[in-house]
Design a protein around this motif. Structure first.
Motif, PDB file in Angstrom:
ATOM      1  N   GLU A 114     -84.398 -10.177  20.660  1.00 10.16           N
ATOM      2  CA  GLU A 114     -82.868 -10.176  19.966  1.00 10.16           C
ATOM      3  C   GLU A 114     -81.274  -9.641  20.454  1.00 10.16           C
ATOM      4  O   GLU A 114     -81.080 -10.318  20.332  1.00 10.16           O
ATOM      5  N   ARG A 144     -93.226 -13.911  17.249  1.00 10.46           N
ATOM      6  CA  ARG A 144     -92.367 -13.136  15.857  1.00 10.46           C
ATOM      7  C   ARG A 144     -93.092 -13.607  14.030  1.00 10.46           C
ATOM      8  O   ARG A 144     -93.028 -14.709  14.159  1.00 10.46           O
ATOM      9  N   ASP A 171     -90.849 -11.955  11.824  1.00 14.16           N
ATOM     10  CA  ASP A 171     -89.350 -12.339  11.456  1.00 14.16           C
ATOM     11  C   ASP A 171     -89.265 -13.734  10.677  1.00 14.16           C
ATOM     12  O   ASP A 171     -87.812 -13.241   9.991  1.00 14.16           O
ATOM     13  N   GLN A 210     -87.753 -15.298  12.735  1.00 15.43           N
ATOM     14  CA  GLN A 210     -86.260 -15.901  13.471  1.00 15.43           C
ATOM     15  C   GLN A 210     -86.865 -16.837  14.472  1.00 15.43           C
ATOM     16  O   GLN A 210     -87.791 -16.588  15.649  1.00 15.43           O
ATOM     17  N   LEU A 220     -85.337 -17.575  17.803  1.00 16.86           N
ATOM     18  CA  LEU A 220     -84.169 -17.265  18.940  1.00 16.86           C
ATOM     19  C   LEU A 220     -83.863 -17.659  20.245  1.00 16.86           C
ATOM     20  O   LEU A 220     -82.311 -18.225  20.307  1.00 16.86           O
ATOM     21  N   GLN A 239     -82.175 -20.129  18.130  1.00 13.82           N
ATOM     22  CA  GLN A 239     -80.062 -19.435  17.930  1.00 13.82           C
ATOM     23  C   GLN A 239     -79.695 -19.332  18.862  1.00 13.82           C
ATOM     24  O   GLN A 239     -78.400 -19.662  19.369  1.00 13.82           O
TER      25      GLN A 239
END
Length: 485
Positions: free
Chosen positions: A190, A228, A230, A232, A234, A237
Motif C-alpha cells: 500500500e 490480499r 482487503d 484492493q 493495487l 490503482q
C-alpha cells in the motif's frame, strides 16, 4: 598450466602499471546529477572474490586474475553493517541505514530505533519516520526508480519508500498474522502505491505481483490467487493513477517498451521473488541487466537527473539456501547490470556506488591450486582422508554434506559439487544459512566517489549521496563555499 611460466618481469610490469594508474587518478569534485546505487544483497567480500573467479572460469580462464566491473572502480571502502540492536544485521535495518542515513533496529524499515518492533501504533508517529534518499531526490525534482530481483516489497526496495515496524508486513495478509488492523497501519505494498515517495517513482521493476492483488484475482502467469484480504487491486490503482504509464509482466513487454512514449513503468514479473537466473529458463523474465538498462533509459529523460536503486537480491537468498553456485551466478548477473550502467552513463555527472547490506558465512578455504574450479574440491585429502570443497558455510542446510551420523564427514569423492542443486557443506545445521557480521565493501565511481576511502558506519553512505547530489537535509556540495581563482 600457463601461469607457472609467468616470470618476475610480468609481475613487475603489472605492479608498475597499477602504480601509474593510481598516481593518475583524478577526483571528480563536482555535483552528481544522477546517482545509481547498486546493492548486492548478501554480497560479502568472499562472495565478491568467488564471483570474480567464477566469472573468469566461465570465460575459460584460471579465474583469479579476472576482474568484476566494479573491481575497476577508482575508490573503495569498507562498511560496518551492525545495527542498533544487533551485531549481525538483517536487510531491513541495513536498508534504512544506507538509504536514510540513520541506523535502526533489525526487522524495521524507514523508522528510527524508538519504534517498537511489531507495534503498529508507534509506526504511525511521523516524528519517528526517517526519509530515504528517494524522498530527498523527489523534493529536488529528480526522477526516481527501483529495480530488484526480489519482491518489490522486500526489505531492500522497501527501504526506499516504506515506514514499517515489521519488514514482514508486505501486504495485509502478512499483517493479519500479527493481529494488525490493516485499516490503521498501511502495509508495504500500500505504501508503494498510495503514499510518497513510492507513488511518484518513474520506474518500479521486480517481482511480487501477488502482494498487490486480492485473492479473488488469479495470477496471469501461474493462475494462483492473489494474497490480499482487503479486496484492493493495487496494480489497478497504480494504473489508474498513472494514465501515461505502463504496467508490464514479462520480458517481452519490457524489451518492447516504448520508452520515449511512456512516462512511468511498473513491471512485476513474478508472483513472488523472480526466479534464480539458473532456474529461469521457463519463465519469461527479464535479466537484471535488461531491467537496469530500461530503468536508466526511462530516468535519463528527466532533465533534472535521477536516483536509481538496483538490487541483486537473490545473491542473499541463494546463500540462505546453501547453494553457492546460484549465489555466484546471481553475483555475475549483478556485475553485468553494473557494466550496463557504465555503458549508459557518464562518470562526469553520475555517481555509481556498489555495495552490500551485510555478509554471509561462506568461506573460500584450501589450499586449492591456481585455477582450481571454484565450485570444486580442493585437490587433496583432509585429516579424515576425505576430500573437501573450496567453498563451505559456517552454518546452513548444507550440514547434510558436512558432518553425518556419528560425527563423520560425508565423502564427496564421487559427488558433483558443481551441480546447480549441490549444497555446499556447512558445519552448524540450520534450515536457512545465516548472515555474517563482517564488514562489506563499497566501490564508487563518479562525482564525490573519493569520499569513500576508509572504514565507515553504513549510514554514512546516504550522507555522501545527499552531499554529492545536493539533496536531503544535510550538508551539500553546492552549499559549501569554494575559493575562486
Amino acid at each position: 598450466m600457463l601461469f607457472y611460466f609467468i616470470d618476475a618481469a610480468y609481475w613487475n610490469q603489472l605492479g608498475q602499471q597499477l602504480l601509474l594508474d593510481e598516481l593518475g587518478k583524478q577526483r571528480i569534485n563536482s555535483q552528481a546529477k544522477n546517482i545509481i546505487f547498486f546493492l548486492g544483497d548478501g554480497m560479502s567480500i568472499s562472495t565478491v572474490t568467488a564471483a570474480r573467479i567464477y566469472k573468469g572460469q566461465k570465460a575459460g580462464k584460471t579465474g583469479e586474475e579476472e576482474q568484476l566491473t566494479f573491481d575497476r572502480f577508482p575508490y573503495t571502502a569498507l562498511s560496518r553493517t551492525y545495527c542498533t540492536d544487533a551485531q549481525v544485521a538483517d536487510s531491513a535495518c541495513t536498508a534504512t541505514a544506507y538509504l536514510t542515513g540513520v541506523k535502526t533496529d533489525t526487522d524495521t524499515i524507514g523508522i528510527d530505533a524508538n519504534v517498537e518492533f511489531n507495534n503498529c501504533t508507534t509506526q504511525l508517529d511521523p516524528a519517528l519516520h526517517v526519509d530515504s534518499v528517494m524522498a530527498w531526490a523527489q523534493a529536488a525534482n529528480k526522477a526516481t526508480g527501483i529495480v530488484t530481483t526480489t519482491r518489490i516489497t522486500h526489505a531492500t526496495p522497501a527501504g526506499t519508500y516504506a515506514h514499517v515496524a515489521n519488514r514482514d508486513w508486505e501486504d495485509d495478509y502478512a499483517q493479519s498474522f500479527d493481529g494488525v488492523d490493516s485499516a490503521i497501519c498501511d502495509d508495504i505494498a500500500e505504501q508503494l502505491v498510495l503514499s510518497s515517495p513510492g507513488k511518484n517513482f518513474k520506474v518500479i521493476l521486480g517481482g511480487g505481483r501477488a502482494y498487490f492483488t486480492p485473492r479473488t484475482m488469479t495470477d496471469i502467469e501461474t493462475g494462483a490467487a492473489g494474497r490480499r484480504r482487503d479486496g484492493q487491486d493495487l496494480i489497478g490503482q497504480w494504473v489508474a493513477d498513472h494514465p501515461t504509464g505502463k504496467y508490464i509482466t514479462s520480458r517481452d513487454e519490457l524489451v518492447n517498451l516504448d520508452v520515449a512514449g511512456t512516462e512511468s513503468v511498473m513491471g512485476l514479473f513474478s508472483p513472488a521473488h523472480m526466479e534464480y537466473f539458473l532456474e529461469s529458463s521457463t519463465a519469461n523474465n527479464p535479466t537484471l541487466e535488461e531491467m537496469t538498462r530500461t530503468a536508466i533509459q526511462m530516468l535519463q529523460k528527466d532533465a533534472n537527473g535521477y536516483v536509481l536503486l538496483v538490487e541483486g537480491g537473490r545473491i542473499d537468498q541463494a546463500h540462505h539456501d546453501g547453494r553457492a553456485k546460484l549465489a555466484l551466478e546471481e553475483a555475475f548477473q549483478f556485475d553485468l547490470a553494473v557494466a550496463a550502467a557504465l555503458n549508459l552513463t557518464n562518470p562526469a555527472d553520475t555517481l555509481i556506488i556498489v555495495t552490500a547490506d551485510h555478509s554471509h558465512t561462506m568461506t573460500i578455504n584450501g589450499y586449492p591450486v591456481r585455477g582450481n574450479d571454484i565450485l570444486g574440491l580442493v585437490g587433496y585429502l583432509a585429516a579424515d582422508l576425505k576430500p573437501y570443497s573450496t567453498l563451505s558455510y559456517a552454518n546452513g542446510p548444507g550440514s547434510i554434506n558436512g558432518y553425518g551420523v556419528g560425527g563423520s564427514r560425508v565423502d564427496l569423492t564421487d559427488v558433483d559439487t558443481t551441480a546447480d542443486s549441490f549444497l555446499q557443506p556447512a558445519l552448524v545445521p540450520l534450515a536457512s544459512e545465516s548472515h555474517g557480521g563482517d564488514d562489506v565493501a563499497i566501490f564508487a565511481l563518479g562525482p564525490q566517489a573519493h569520499l569513500f576511502q576508509g572504514v565507515y558506519e553504513q549510514n554514512y553512505i546516504a550522507h555522501v549521496m545527499g552531499y554529492a547530489a545536493c539533496i536531503g537535509p544535510g550538508v551539500k556540495f553546492c552549499d559549501v563555499p569554494r575559493k575562486s581563482y
